[in-house]
Each structure stands twice: as C-alpha cells, then as structure tokens.
Design a protein around this motif. Structure first.
Motif, PDB file in Angstrom:
ATOM      1  N   PHE A  44     142.371  56.900 -37.460  1.00 43.42           N
ATOM      2  CA  PHE A  44     141.622  56.396 -36.315  1.00 43.42           C
ATOM      3  C   PHE A  44     140.233  56.055 -36.855  1.00 43.42           C
ATOM      4  N   GLY A  45     140.030  54.789 -37.171  1.00 42.89           N
ATOM      5  CA  GLY A  45     138.790  54.400 -37.826  1.00 42.89           C
ATOM      6  C   GLY A  45     138.699  55.063 -39.188  1.00 42.89           C
ATOM      7  N   ALA A  46     137.578  55.721 -39.434  1.00 43.46           N
ATOM      8  CA  ALA A  46     137.376  56.385 -40.726  1.00 43.46           C
ATOM      9  C   ALA A  46     138.031  57.757 -40.791  1.00 43.46           C
ATOM     10  N   LEU A  47     138.565  58.223 -39.663  1.00 43.67           N
ATOM     11  CA  LEU A  47     139.170  59.563 -39.616  1.00 43.67           C
ATOM     12  C   LEU A  47     140.658  59.492 -39.917  1.00 43.67           C
ATOM     13  N   GLN A  48     141.092  60.182 -40.957  1.00 43.87           N
ATOM     14  CA  GLN A  48     142.518  60.244 -41.269  1.00 43.87           C
ATOM     15  C   GLN A  48     143.106  61.480 -40.579  1.00 43.87           C
ATOM     16  N   VAL A  49     143.982  61.223 -39.591  1.00 41.33           N
ATOM     17  CA  VAL A  49     144.523  62.304 -38.762  1.00 41.33           C
ATOM     18  C   VAL A  49     145.820  62.844 -39.353  1.00 41.33           C
ATOM     19  N   GLY A 108     143.776  69.369 -32.655  1.00 45.33           N
ATOM     20  CA  GLY A 108     143.201  68.508 -33.676  1.00 45.33           C
ATOM     21  C   GLY A 108     143.899  68.544 -35.007  1.00 45.33           C
ATOM     22  N   SER A 109     145.009  69.281 -35.099  1.00 48.67           N
ATOM     23  CA  SER A 109     145.719  69.374 -36.380  1.00 48.67           C
ATOM     24  C   SER A 109     146.638  68.183 -36.632  1.00 48.67           C
ATOM     25  N   GLY A 110     146.855  67.345 -35.586  1.00 50.11           N
ATOM     26  CA  GLY A 110     147.681  66.151 -35.767  1.00 50.11           C
ATOM     27  C   GLY A 110     149.053  66.233 -35.123  1.00 50.11           C
ATOM     28  N   LYS A 111     149.330  67.307 -34.387  1.00 49.16           N
ATOM     29  CA  LYS A 111     150.666  67.514 -33.813  1.00 49.16           C
ATOM     30  C   LYS A 111     151.066  66.389 -32.860  1.00 49.16           C
ATOM     31  N   SER A 112     150.227  66.161 -31.857  1.00 46.52           N
ATOM     32  CA  SER A 112     150.555  65.150 -30.848  1.00 46.52           C
ATOM     33  C   SER A 112     150.520  63.741 -31.434  1.00 46.52           C
ATOM     34  N   THR A 113     149.605  63.499 -32.355  1.00 47.81           N
ATOM     35  CA  THR A 113     149.563  62.182 -33.014  1.00 47.81           C
ATOM     36  C   THR A 113     150.855  61.929 -33.767  1.00 47.81           C
ATOM     37  N   LEU A 114     151.371  62.938 -34.464  1.00 50.11           N
ATOM     38  CA  LEU A 114     152.648  62.780 -35.161  1.00 50.11           C
ATOM     39  C   LEU A 114     153.754  62.442 -34.176  1.00 50.11           C
ATOM     40  N   LEU A 115     153.798  63.163 -33.063  1.00 53.24           N
ATOM     41  CA  LEU A 115     154.839  62.918 -32.070  1.00 53.24           C
ATOM     42  C   LEU A 115     154.744  61.488 -31.531  1.00 53.24           C
ATOM     43  N   ARG A 116     153.531  61.031 -31.263  1.00 50.21           N
ATOM     44  CA  ARG A 116     153.341  59.681 -30.747  1.00 50.21           C
ATOM     45  C   ARG A 116     153.736  58.626 -31.779  1.00 50.21           C
ATOM     46  N   CYS A 117     153.477  58.896 -33.035  1.00 54.03           N
ATOM     47  CA  CYS A 117     153.888  57.963 -34.091  1.00 54.03           C
ATOM     48  C   CYS A 117     155.414  57.889 -34.186  1.00 54.03           C
ATOM     49  N   LEU A 118     156.076  59.010 -34.065  1.00 52.31           N
ATOM     50  CA  LEU A 118     157.537  59.036 -34.142  1.00 52.31           C
ATOM     51  C   LEU A 118     158.164  58.284 -32.975  1.00 52.31           C
ATOM     52  N   ASN A 119     157.445  58.216 -31.850  1.00 56.72           N
ATOM     53  CA  ASN A 119     157.941  57.526 -30.660  1.00 56.72           C
ATOM     54  C   ASN A 119     157.400  56.105 -30.524  1.00 56.72           C
ATOM     55  N   ASN A 120     156.695  55.632 -31.551  1.00 61.85           N
ATOM     56  CA  ASN A 120     156.132  54.279 -31.546  1.00 61.85           C
ATOM     57  C   ASN A 120     155.082  54.087 -30.454  1.00 61.85           C
ATOM     58  N   PHE A 143     154.329  74.238 -38.951  1.00 64.36           N
ATOM     59  CA  PHE A 143     152.921  74.572 -38.689  1.00 64.36           C
ATOM     60  C   PHE A 143     152.041  73.536 -39.359  1.00 64.36           C
ATOM     61  N   MET A 144     151.218  72.856 -38.524  1.00 60.73           N
ATOM     62  CA  MET A 144     150.335  71.820 -39.045  1.00 60.73           C
ATOM     63  C   MET A 144     148.888  72.289 -39.059  1.00 60.73           C
ATOM     64  N   GLU A 145     148.155  71.792 -40.035  1.00 62.02           N
ATOM     65  CA  GLU A 145     146.739  72.111 -40.162  1.00 62.02           C
ATOM     66  C   GLU A 145     146.049  70.918 -40.815  1.00 62.02           C
ATOM     67  N   GLU A 146     145.057  70.371 -40.148  1.00 65.45           N
ATOM     68  CA  GLU A 146     144.244  69.277 -40.692  1.00 65.45           C
ATOM     69  C   GLU A 146     145.090  68.115 -41.215  1.00 65.45           C
ATOM     70  N   GLY A 147     146.104  67.743 -40.407  1.00 65.70           N
ATOM     71  CA  GLY A 147     146.865  66.537 -40.716  1.00 65.70           C
ATOM     72  C   GLY A 147     147.981  66.672 -41.721  1.00 65.70           C
ATOM     73  N   VAL A 148     148.292  67.897 -42.129  1.00 67.87           N
ATOM     74  CA  VAL A 148     149.407  68.117 -43.055  1.00 67.87           C
ATOM     75  C   VAL A 148     150.243  69.294 -42.562  1.00 67.87           C
ATOM     76  N   ILE A 149     151.483  69.355 -43.023  1.00 67.18           N
ATOM     77  CA  ILE A 149     152.349  70.498 -42.736  1.00 67.18           C
ATOM     78  C   ILE A 149     152.116  71.538 -43.816  1.00 67.18           C
ATOM     79  N   VAL A 150     151.680  72.724 -43.416  1.00 60.53           N
ATOM     80  CA  VAL A 150     151.365  73.766 -44.399  1.00 60.53           C
ATOM     81  C   VAL A 150     152.403  74.885 -44.421  1.00 60.53           C
ATOM     82  N   ALA A 151     153.278  74.921 -43.416  1.00 58.97           N
ATOM     83  CA  ALA A 151     154.361  75.911 -43.411  1.00 58.97           C
ATOM     84  C   ALA A 151     155.512  75.355 -42.593  1.00 58.97           C
TER      85      ALA A 151
END
Length: 242
Positions: free
Chosen positions: A12-17, A38-50, A214-222
C-alpha cells in the motif's frame, strides 16, 4: 490442493503489508489465521478473494490460476475462478434494503442464474441450518449482530463455494453473540467444509482448526497443528499463554 498461494507480496504505497507469503489449503481443511492487528491477516484474505490485487506472487484456486507472478487471468475467467471462494465480512455487509430471503437469493438468481423458486427453497434450507428459519421476511436492521452474521454466512453458502472465508467474523459482536456465530462455524467444520478463518478467538482456533497460521509483520512465522503452534514461544507471547 484447493488453494495454493506462493510468494504473495502486497504494497500500500511505500508500506509492504505482505512480504512473500506462502499458503496451502487442502480439501475439507479448516485453517485459522491469527496474529496482531496489522500483521496482514485480513489483507491476505482479501488478496486470495481478489478483493485486493497482489503486487507479486501466484494464487491457484481449485486448480485454476487466479494470478501468476503478479499477472492476473483474463477478466472473463476471473469471475468464474472467484466463485470458488465465499467471503463472510467482519461487518456483515448485508443489503439493508432487502429482506433476509432476498439477501440470500439475489446473487443466486443474478450470478448463478437459478430460478427464483429454486433459489428461495435453497435459501430457506440454509436459514434453517443457521437457526434463522423464522427470519426470512425480516430486514437486517431488525436483527441482532449475531443474527446478521449468521445470515451473512448463509448468503455465502448459497453460492456453493469450494472454500468459505471468514474475516474476523465475531470482532463486531459481544461475547454472547460471538458464541452464536462460532457455533454455526463449528457445525460447518463438522461437515468437512473447506474454510479459512481469520480470527482473534484463540479457543476457537485451538478447538476447531485443523491447522493454525500465525502471522507477524506480513509474514507467516508459525504454522502447524493447533498444539504445535500454541507451543511456539512467539505465539504464547501473543496469546498470553492461553
């Protein structure tokens, strides 16, 4: 594999989610996605659903390529691919000017081209499934939040999606209404429906999910079974050890 996402990047602009997220979902599997706001969970879901376009990576849904290396399928194919995905929004998103029954039949008739009688009969079956058979003539403003969310679940089911996605389905509800909605989702899991649930309900993730991410700062950590993930030290710190 019902869904496979590879190296998903979203800015989103200069922010990599999303910073190169990989995810796979198998048929009949319930996957819970947890993490801080803010970890990117909902953004990931929205991307998967176009609902959001990715800036990089590939997504394959039910054997069909939605996007590959950031290049999307032709517009004429996108709608059919996306029909594999059902989406239940955090804030219900029911049509306020339509009755409950109309909310469940509109897309069936307009998108799936079902006859009105067939669509209404199916809608009534689904309303019975979510415990709202008596509410078909009501309007959303006449329902509690929990009832509205159960209607939203029925509406998503009416389109016969291969994968049912939930974006924080209980975050707008009080604890009593939360249990109403979680009971419906638990029942769907018993039917072996393929589901992807972004949630802050740790007990639900522990008890119902086959796999927790488990997501943290835009990546899956577990990632793993609930038992494995909730033993992770970073997850313990996030969930308070619960």
């Amino acid at each position: 594999m019902m869904l496979k996402a590879t190296n998903i990047i979203k800015n989103f602009g200069a922010l990599q989610v999303l910073k190169g997220v990989h995810m796979e979902i198998r048929q009949g599997e319930v996957v819970a996605v947890i993490g801080k706001s803010g970890s990117g969970k909902s953004t990931l879901l929205r991307c998967l659903n176009n609902l959001e376009k990715v800036d990089g990576g590939s997504i394959r849904i039910n054997g069909q390529m939605l996007v590959e290396n950031g290049v999307y399928a032709p517009a004429k194919d996108l709608r059919n691919i996306c029909l594999n995905m059902g989406y239940v929004f955090q804030n219900f998103n029911l049509f306020p000017h339509m009755s409950v029954l109309k909310n469940l039949t509109e897309a069936q008739c307009c998108v799936l081209k079902r006859e009105k009688e067939q669509a209404e009969n199916y809608a009534r079956e689904l309303l019975k499934k979510v415990g709202l058979a008596e509410k078909e003539k009501a309007y959303p403003c006449q329902l509690s939040g929990g009832q509205q969310q159960r209607v939203a679940i029925a509406r998503a089911l009416a389109m016969d999606p291969e994968i049912l996605c939930f974006d924080e389905p209980t975050s707008a509800l009080d604890p009593l209404l939360t249990q109403e909605v979680l009971t419906v989702i638990r029942a769907l899991s018993q039917e072996k429906r393929t589901m992807l649930v972004v949630t802050h309900e740790m007990n639900f993730a522990r008890e119902v999910a086959d796999r927790v991410v488990f997501m943290e700062e835009g990546v899956i950590v577990a990632e793993g079974t609930p038992q494995e993930v909730f033993e992770n030290e970073r997850v313990k710190a996030f969930s308070g050890g619960n």
